[in-house]
Design a protein around this motif. Structure first.
Motif, PDB file in Angstrom:
ATOM      1  N   SER A  42      33.982  42.446  24.841  1.00  0.00           N
ATOM      2  CA  SER A  42      33.798  41.493  23.739  1.00  0.00           C
ATOM      3  C   SER A  42      35.085  40.732  23.475  1.00  0.00           C
ATOM      4  O   SER A  42      35.075  39.526  23.225  1.00  0.00           O
ATOM      5  N   TRP A  43      36.199  41.427  23.528  1.00  0.00           N
ATOM      6  CA  TRP A  43      37.510  40.801  23.324  1.00  0.00           C
ATOM      7  C   TRP A  43      37.809  39.817  24.458  1.00  0.00           C
ATOM      8  O   TRP A  43      38.246  38.686  24.216  1.00  0.00           O
ATOM      9  N   ASP A  52      33.903  51.780  24.703  1.00  0.00           N
ATOM     10  CA  ASP A  52      35.214  51.165  24.929  1.00  0.00           C
ATOM     11  C   ASP A  52      35.102  49.967  25.871  1.00  0.00           C
ATOM     12  O   ASP A  52      35.766  48.950  25.671  1.00  0.00           O
ATOM     13  N   ALA A  53      34.243  50.088  26.885  1.00  0.00           N
ATOM     14  CA  ALA A  53      34.038  48.963  27.801  1.00  0.00           C
ATOM     15  C   ALA A  53      33.481  47.764  27.045  1.00  0.00           C
ATOM     16  O   ALA A  53      33.888  46.623  27.277  1.00  0.00           O
ATOM     17  N   ILE A 111      30.980  41.253  31.606  1.00  0.00           N
ATOM     18  CA  ILE A 111      32.296  41.875  31.730  1.00  0.00           C
ATOM     19  C   ILE A 111      32.189  43.387  31.564  1.00  0.00           C
ATOM     20  O   ILE A 111      32.795  44.146  32.325  1.00  0.00           O
ATOM     21  N   ALA A 112      31.398  43.834  30.599  1.00  0.00           N
ATOM     22  CA  ALA A 112      31.202  45.278  30.414  1.00  0.00           C
ATOM     23  C   ALA A 112      30.589  45.892  31.670  1.00  0.00           C
ATOM     24  O   ALA A 112      30.970  46.996  32.084  1.00  0.00           O
ATOM     25  N   GLY A 113      29.668  45.186  32.300  1.00  0.00           N
ATOM     26  CA  GLY A 113      29.073  45.663  33.539  1.00  0.00           C
ATOM     27  C   GLY A 113      30.097  45.778  34.656  1.00  0.00           C
ATOM     28  O   GLY A 113      30.067  46.735  35.438  1.00  0.00           O
ATOM     29  N   PHE A 114      31.020  44.811  34.741  1.00  0.00           N
ATOM     30  CA  PHE A 114      32.076  44.875  35.759  1.00  0.00           C
ATOM     31  C   PHE A 114      32.971  46.089  35.525  1.00  0.00           C
ATOM     32  O   PHE A 114      33.379  46.764  36.470  1.00  0.00           O
TER      33      PHE A 114
END
Length: 127
Positions: free
Chosen positions: A121-122, A115-116, A94-97
């Motif tokens: 994580s959330w 922040d990403a 998700i962070a990569g997206f």
């Protein structure tokens, strides 16, 4: 003249409402979860660092950067529904997206790497 003015004002409000950035303090009331505990344990999501997720911070970041496309309730809109995104992707995915984009979603260059990761994580807990 009145129709033209109304059209300009309405159009401006619509554009500004969809920006997704801006005043971080504007949505504090919408993110109040009714408690003083702003963190909760994160689930093992197969790629995150583990530990805790600052839920209040993540919700605030999501609201100011993502909600205009994915909806304040994660239900989607312009972007896809994210209510169960954690069952499909890890926090690192998700962070990569967020950082690099995916499909029609452009990279979110206004979101820092930290922040990403907080947002990711959330979201990875949403199963």
């Amino acid at each position: 003249m009145k129709k033209w003015l109304f059209t300009v004002l309405f159009g401006s409000a619509l554009v500004l409402g969809a920006c997704g950035g801006g005043d971080d303090g504007a949505s504090d009331d919408a993110n109040d979860n009714g408690g003083d505990n702003a963190t909760e344990e994160s689930a093992d999501n197969g790629g995150s660092e583990g530990g805790t997720v600052d839920t209040a911070a993540a919700e605030k970041l999501f609201e100011s950067n993502c909600a205009s496309c994915h909806g304040a309730d994660l239900s989607g809109g312009v972007g896809p529904n994210l209510t169960k995104v954690g069952s499909k992707y890890s926090a690192d995915d998700i962070a990569g997206f967020i950082q690099n984009g995916k499909g029609q979603m452009p990279a979110q260059s206004q979101v820092s790497k930290e922040d990403a990761q907080t947002i990711a994580s959330w979201l990875a807990e949403k199963k």
